[in-house]
Scaffold this active site. Structure first.
Site, PDB file in Angstrom:
ATOM      1  N   GLY A 120       0.796  -1.217   0.000  1.00  0.00           N
ATOM      2  CA  GLY A 120       0.000   0.000   0.000  1.00  0.00           C
ATOM      3  C   GLY A 120       0.828   1.266   0.000  1.00  0.00           C
ATOM      4  N   CYS A 171       2.461   1.198  11.862  1.00  0.00           N
ATOM      5  CA  CYS A 171       3.474   1.980  11.146  1.00  0.00           C
ATOM      6  C   CYS A 171       3.970   3.160  11.968  1.00  0.00           C
ATOM      7  CB  CYS A 171       2.913   2.470   9.815  1.00  0.00           C
ATOM      8  SG  CYS A 171       2.480   1.129   8.694  1.00  0.00           S
ATOM      9  N   GLN A 228      -7.527  -0.597   4.452  1.00  0.00           N
ATOM     10  CA  GLN A 228      -8.235  -1.164   5.606  1.00  0.00           C
ATOM     11  C   GLN A 228      -9.689  -1.508   5.302  1.00  0.00           C
ATOM     12  OE1 GLN A 228      -7.174  -2.277   8.364  1.00  0.00           O
ATOM     13  NE2 GLN A 228      -5.122  -1.403   8.549  1.00  0.00           N
ATOM     14  N   ASN A 288      -7.537   3.258   9.857  1.00  0.00           N
ATOM     15  CA  ASN A 288      -6.882   2.072  10.394  1.00  0.00           C
ATOM     16  C   ASN A 288      -6.851   2.035  11.917  1.00  0.00           C
ATOM     17  OD1 ASN A 288      -5.088   4.333   9.668  1.00  0.00           O
ATOM     18  ND2 ASN A 288      -3.508   3.151  10.699  1.00  0.00           N
ATOM     19  N   HIS A 320      -1.757  -8.153   2.569  1.00  0.00           N
ATOM     20  CA  HIS A 320      -1.626  -8.695   3.931  1.00  0.00           C
ATOM     21  C   HIS A 320      -2.710  -8.219   4.883  1.00  0.00           C
ATOM     22  CE1 HIS A 320       0.233  -5.409   6.499  1.00  0.00           C
ATOM     23  NE2 HIS A 320       0.331  -4.866   5.301  1.00  0.00           N
ATOM     24  N   THR A 345      10.864  -7.413 -11.802  1.00  0.00           N
ATOM     25  CA  THR A 345      10.392  -8.773 -12.029  1.00  0.00           C
ATOM     26  C   THR A 345       9.172  -9.059 -11.167  1.00  0.00           C
ATOM     27  OG1 THR A 345      12.662  -9.481 -12.474  1.00  0.00           O
ATOM     28  CG2 THR A 345      11.063 -11.212 -11.964  1.00  0.00           C
TER      29      THR A 345
END
Length: 388
Positions: A70, A326, A180, A152, A202, A238
């Site tokens: 994100g 975070c 969220q 969040n 996740h 990649t």
């Protein structure tokens, strides 16, 4: 010791179905950009995942670009706005809110630092955007507005459709950070008419290190990561085959279960809220009472310090959070709670309980039994005024 993980807004465990798919897909090792059989097999898996995620966010048209998460997706949007302003200064103002995730708020503050006008809108006591302030801020110089779909920390869900309507009338571009929200409440980009939307694997029981950015057809985009031709030149590197495959599987499951999730998880959240209100005096429930994520409960405990509560719960096997993962390690009170008018004392005494699949009624009962004596003990040690 019993373990109760109730920090799903920080991250979610892999669903067993996702884990099984990942193990099976480990054999798909080809570079998805290669033209040989192994490459084509990997490419097919990437495109299958892309279709699943587009279905989850309710879009048929537009582009879905895979990212590392994100934060990268949000930074890509903000750096696109920087480029647009540098190339054409007619529209040169950006609007966001005071309760955004740090990757949005700090991106906005960086643009302000280099001379771009950034307006940070206030919110009300529940964390809702103030429409009068938004209307007052929008003008013919507004390039871009970024508002998170759901917070969040406190779980407040914004009125995105109404916000987007105002933004579009001004001619500006609209971005929502839906990290969220997706998988917890229905999100449909076609209905919301947003130009950009961010999602992360996740948070929906997929693997870490993979996210996606939806870009509406015709919306401008400049790559953040330069290099090869991957993602039609929009994001080099990649392909993260395994992460993307897992993201797709998690998106499939989330799309099928979002209604069930809302009903069952909100019932457990309400049980926890009622139990804590009954057992512990002088607490404050933060966030909107109705327009809130079904899994999120943010509680301030007057006279008890958040980290002490967290560590005490951890010793009893309960894993929660004091706010955004975070922002952990910061001694500053939650910027989200402060923006809603919660003072530093209450903000420092806040705990975020975020539920998810795997939480049981027995787990909720355990928290309701364990937490009251913890709060009583910490309050007895506190130098603050009597909170019993």
């Amino acid at each position: 010791m019993r373990k109760v993980y109730i920090d799903y807004n920080a991250t979610t465990p892999l669903r067993q179905e996702v884990k099984t798919a990942l193990i099976q897909d480990l054999e798909i090792f080809g570079n998805a950009s290669s033209m040989h059989a192994s490459g084509r097999k990997a490419h097919a898996g990437v495109e299958q995942a892309r279709s699943a995620i587009k279905k989850l966010v309710g879009t048929k048209d537009g582009t879905l670009i895979f990212t590392s998460g994100g934060s990268e997706a949000n930074n890509t949007v903000f750096q696109t706005m920087r480029r647009l302003i540098e190339e054409n200064s007619v529209r040169n103002e950006i609007i966001t809110t005071a309760i955004e995730h740090p990757c949005v708020l700090n991106s906005a503050l960086f643009l302000r630092k280099i001379g771009i006008k950034v307006i940070i809108l206030p919110v009300d006591e529940y964390g809702k955007i103030k429409f009068d302030e938004l209307e007052k801020s929008l003008n013919d110089k507004t390039l871009f507005v970024s508002v998170m779909a759901a917070n969040n920390e406190i779980g407040t869900v914004q009125d995105i459709k109404e916000i987007t309507s105002l933004v579009k009338k001004s001619g500006a571009l609209m971005h929502i950070d839906a990290v969220q929200a997706v998988g917890k409440i229905p999100i449909n980009t076609e209905e919301l008419q947003v130009d950009y939307l961010t999602v992360s694997a996740h948070k929906i029981y997929g693997p870490k290190g993979v996210g996606a950015l939806y870009v509406k057809k015709g919306a401008p985009l400049f790559p953040l990561v330069h290099g090869g031709h991957q993602e039609d030149g929009n994001r080099a590197g990649t392909y993260n085959n395994i992460g993307i495959f897992g993201f797709g599987k998690a998106a499939d499951i989330a799309a099928a279960e979002v209604e069930k999730y809302g009903k069952e998880i909100s019932a457990l959240r309400d049980k926890l809220r009622i139990g804590l209100l009954e057992k512990i005096p002088n607490i404050k429930i933060n966030g909107h009472p109705k327009d809130v994520l079904p899994n999120t409960l943010n509680v301030s405990f007057l006279g008890a310090e958040g980290e002490a509560i967290l560590l005490s719960m951890d010793m009893q096997g309960i894993e929660a959070s004091t706010g955004s993962a975070c922002a952990s390690g910061s001694l500053e009170p939650s910027h989200v709670l402060m923006a809603t008018g919660v003072g530093p004392e209450l903000a420092h005494g806040s705990i975020r309980f975020s539920l998810g699949w795997g939480i049981t009624e027995s787990d909720i009962d355990y928290i309701i039994d364990v937490l009251p004596p913890i709060i009583a003990r910490l309050r007895a040690m506190s130098t603050l005024s009597d909170c019993s």
